[in-house]
Design a protein around this motif. Structure first.
Motif, PDB file in Angstrom:
ATOM      1  N   LEU A 102     105.503 116.748  42.166  1.00  0.00           N
ATOM      2  CA  LEU A 102     104.162 117.281  42.428  1.00  0.00           C
ATOM      3  C   LEU A 102     103.625 116.783  43.765  1.00  0.00           C
ATOM      4  O   LEU A 102     103.834 115.625  44.133  1.00  0.00           O
ATOM      5  N   SER A 103     102.961 117.671  44.461  1.00  0.00           N
ATOM      6  CA  SER A 103     102.324 117.290  45.714  1.00  0.00           C
ATOM      7  C   SER A 103     101.138 118.216  45.944  1.00  0.00           C
ATOM      8  O   SER A 103     101.021 119.244  45.288  1.00  0.00           O
ATOM      9  N   ALA A 104     100.261 117.834  46.857  1.00  0.00           N
ATOM     10  CA  ALA A 104      99.153 118.725  47.200  1.00  0.00           C
ATOM     11  C   ALA A 104      99.652 119.707  48.243  1.00  0.00           C
ATOM     12  O   ALA A 104     100.207 119.308  49.256  1.00  0.00           O
ATOM     13  N   LEU A 105      99.490 120.994  47.985  1.00  0.00           N
ATOM     14  CA  LEU A 105      99.885 122.020  48.939  1.00  0.00           C
ATOM     15  C   LEU A 105      98.631 122.687  49.506  1.00  0.00           C
ATOM     16  O   LEU A 105      97.581 122.700  48.881  1.00  0.00           O
ATOM     17  N   LYS A 106      98.782 123.257  50.691  1.00  0.00           N
ATOM     18  CA  LYS A 106      97.712 123.988  51.371  1.00  0.00           C
ATOM     19  C   LYS A 106      96.498 123.099  51.649  1.00  0.00           C
ATOM     20  O   LYS A 106      96.577 121.881  51.521  1.00  0.00           O
ATOM     21  N   ALA A 113     100.869 121.245  43.228  1.00  0.00           N
ATOM     22  CA  ALA A 113     101.942 122.141  42.810  1.00  0.00           C
ATOM     23  C   ALA A 113     103.299 121.530  43.084  1.00  0.00           C
ATOM     24  O   ALA A 113     103.424 120.468  43.694  1.00  0.00           O
TER      25      ALA A 113
END
Lengths: 584, 171
Positions: free
Chosen positions: A176-180, A188
């Motif tokens: 999981l990582s922060a996208l956008k 996501a």
């Protein structure tokens, strides 16, 4: 530098407080008993985890000197600071911030899996939110229900990033990582892949810290209800060691209350035909694992041997260290052993067609759901285990069946696969499996009786522990890791040829299964895990038999059915294989 | 045989060699250089397809999600192929109040497409980007490495015509 240089004095709500430099306003407030509501903040200090993203702004307090609102969870104190936590500005500020979070949050609390166990919901109550003055654009991400363990409903995400902290910093799985960015930002997987296409281990630590319903276990209780309602099915259940020490919390018991008897009678009331004990499988695992360990040591085979009870950990090594698949023990995990025996040994004794048996496991774990679906454990159209239900799901099933848990009588397990020893009881905590194995390996190697069964040097909560155990002229080097980030360190040593351990126990979750992703939520109170752990050690100490090989039903099982430990039939039924998987 | 979700073996071998050489040349903690590596990769490949992002992740021992997070954070990085000329219209605060949105709509009108697509002739991709740090020239637009300051919607016609004519001449 004197001690005074390291101290800071400030005033919170006109109360003077002195704390060490580097502490946050929140920590200073806690010291004098001033409560500040928090949401994204998470401090699992026993495991060295702090999520200090200061994203939600619910913990804002007023700095009287500047008149500004500051996030108390991240703002460090300084000398002479004057803070008001309950000024009108602070109260209104945190209300507004919470309302803004709620403005684009789905309002389906009644049917949400986290209903009444949701930190966002509790906070809305605590801050007396009766009306949301803002209407935000609602998110419309598809729900990810592709995996067998975890459901991800991004629309309920409040971007607190606790899950990212667990997945990356603690577990080093990095799914999981922060996208956008900005309004579009989202927690996501890489490229929005489905969870079952990633290297997710399904450990569920993201679930155990998620404050809302954005991450949750898959709900398998409908499948169990269907099986129980099918007159052609013979439905059997088993209960994992860590479940009995935690389920009480769902019914108002003090954490660490052992409630085995009530769980057993409750399960009978739900309609299960047989109630077996995963602890029996734990004792069996020890016999097989200790046999394998002694064989590996005496015949100069691959060392160290790693325990294989934890499915999240197995998934981890398959994805992250595919070159090391010869180090884990080939033993199936305890519930899979009980499952396969229910469909062979028990079916034979009772003369039941294994195809009519449905095996349900009650586990503290979300990864067990994915484990039960593994191809290696589903042969010839028969699954060792058909459905896995977490501790939380079982509690909900009891509620659903209007069973008053507190009034349940105490019952015993059914005896064919129901007896267990103290060694099995401690399987649910970090260090427990290897201690249990050591007790049996000692007697296997020496042929002498082990007098002192408590191996205190193997206990504790340090992330990585090592101990030497003297077995006659052999000095056994034992390693223990819990939390996959700690496991990674030991695995890197093995890969680089720097490891001198004989045996290593690994559990994916901090604390072991007591802190599993399917257990009642601790909401950041890690003392609950300590109480569960103590309960399991107390249970072990209270048992008349404390070594797995003393289990009489187990001896009978080998005599009547399995043959020799590690023998042909045992291998066929109780051992498994692993396969390399891609890392994403 | 490991099941492949994203196949990195389809990436151009020669370009990967150049990327590897660049990564090798980096000093210190290579993970710290993620953004530089992504710039280099985008320069070599033109854009950053998913399997290339995964390749970079593995080369730097980072997770795919982390790399994808950085790629999707910065509007400079393209996950999809782009035209020969990337027109970036700055939508930072200063540019916005000076009418960048009108510039953007004129650009889209003239090139006949939506944001982040390639125009039919393969020449242009239009993006709205965050502040590029040239607020004194607001509103600002860049075409590849060339900066256009104080752009008015009517200026856009000439600029686009200029690039089209370069292309026609080269044919």
């Amino acid at each position: 530098m004197t001690i005074f240089d390291k101290l800071v004095q400030l005033k919170i709500n006109d109360i003077t407080v002195t704390v060490e430099k580097g502490k946050t306003i929140l920590e200073a407030a806690e010291k004098i008993g001033v409560h500040i509501p928090t949401l994204c903040h998470l401090n699992l200090q026993d495991f060295g985890v702090v999520n200090k993203s200061a994203n939600c702004r619910v913990c804002v307090v007023e700095d009287e000197d500047t008149g500004r609102l500051v996030p108390s969870c991240a703002q460090e104190v300084h000398d002479g600071m004057r803070i008001q936590t309950d000024s009108l500005k602070a109260v209104m500020g945190r209300r507004t911030n919470l309302e803004l979070i709620l403005s684009n949050h789905p309002q389906d609390c009644l049917t949400c899996i986290k209903n009444l166990d949701c930190e966002l919901q509790s906070l809305a109550y605590e801050l007396n939110i009766k009306e949301i003055h803002y209407q935000g654009e609602k998110m419309s991400h598809p729900k990810d229900e592709t995996s067998f363990g975890i459901i991800k409903d991004t629309n309920k995400c409040i971007m607190c990033r606790r899950c990212i902290t667990m997945c990356n910093d603690i577990q080093t799985v990095g799914v999981l990582s922060a996208l956008k960015r900005g309004f579009d930002s989202v927690v996501a997987t890489a490229f929005h892949l489905d969870l079952n296409q990633t290297s997710c281990t399904y450990c569920g630590q993201c679930v155990s810290v998620c404050p809302t319903g954005a991450l949750a276990e898959t709900n398998d209780s409908p499948k169990v209800w269907r099986a129980l309602n099918n007159p052609n099915k013979h439905v059997i259940v088993q209960v994992a060691p860590a479940v009995r020490a935690a389920i009480g919390e769902e019914f108002g018991y003090e954490p660490g209350t052992i409630l085995t008897g009530k769980v057993v009678s409750g399960l009978r009331r739900l309609g299960f035909e047989q109630v077996f004990d995963t602890n029996f499988g734990a004792d069996l695992t020890i016999i097989e694992e200790a046999t394998e360990l002694v064989d590996r040591i005496q015949n100069n085979k691959t060392l160290p041997m790693l325990t294989s009870c934890c499915p999240a950990w197995v998934q981890f090594i398959e994805h992250q260290f595919p070159e090391l698949l010869d180090v884990p023990s080939s033993c199936k995990s305890p519930h899979e052993m009980v499952g396969v025996l229910a469909k062979t040994y028990y079916a034979q004794v009772k003369n039941i067609d294994p195809k009519d048996i449905v095996m349900v496991s009650i586990m503290p774990c979300t990864a067990k759901k994915a484990e039960a679906a593994r191809g290696e454990l589903n042969k010839d159209g028969l699954s060792d285990v058909d459905h896995v239900i977490t501790t939380r799901e079982l509690a909900r099933m009891f509620l659903e069946a209007s069973i008053d848990f507190r009034k349940l009588p105490e019952d015993d397990f059914d005896d064919l696969l129901g007896e267990s020893t103290g060694a099995a009881a401690i399987f649910g905590t970090t260090g427990g499996v290897i201690e249990a194995a050591t007790r049996t390996a000692y007697e296997m190697i020496t042929g002498e009786e082990l007098k002192e069964v408590n191996f205190k040097q193997l206990r504790g909560l340090e992330g990585i522990r090592q101990a030497k155990v003297k077995i006659k002229d052999l000095e056994l080097n034992i390693g223990i890791a819990h939390g996959l980030g700690n496991a990674r360190k030991l695995l890197e040593d093995i890969r680089d040829g720097k490891s001198n351990f004989h045996a290593i126990e690994i559990m994916a979750c901090p604390g072991g299964c007591i802190g599993g992703g399917g257990q009642p939520y601790h909401h950041g109170h890690t003392d609950i895990l300590l109480k569960r752990q103590k309960a399991l050690y107390d249970l072990d100490a209270s048992m008349p038999k404390r070594k797995s090989h003393q289990n009489e039903m187990l001896i009978k099982l080998y005599k009547d059915f399995l043959g020799e430990p590690g023998g042909h039939r045992a291998h066929e039924l109780l051992h498994t294989t692993y396969s390399a998987k891609e890392r994403i | 045989m490991i099941k492949k979700i994203l196949d990195t073996s389809t990436l151009d071998k020669d370009l990967l060699k150049q990327l590897d050489a660049y990564i090798m040349s980096l000093e210190g903690d290579k993970q710290e250089h993620l953004i530089h590596v992504l710039h280099k990769a985008q320069k070599l490949f033109g854009y950053l397809p998913q399997n290339l992002q995964l390749y970079v992740a593995r080369a730097l021992n980072l997770s795919g999600a982390r790399v994808n997070g950085v790629v999707t954070f910065y509007s400079f990085f393209n996950e999809k192929p782009v035209g020969k000329y990337t027109i970036s219209v700055c939508m930072g605060t200063a540019c916005f109040v000076k009418g960048a949105d009108k510039v953007l709509s004129r650009v889209l009108e003239l090139t006949g497409m939506n944001k982040n697509e390639i125009s039919k002739d393969g020449l242009f991709t239009v993006k709205d980007v965050r502040c590029i740090g040239a607020c004194g020239l607001a509103p600002v637009m860049t075409i590849n490495d060339k900066v256009y300051g104080k752009v008015k919607p009517k200026d856009v016609d000439d600029i686009i015509r200029h690039y089209r004519s370069i292309e026609n001449e080269s044919k």
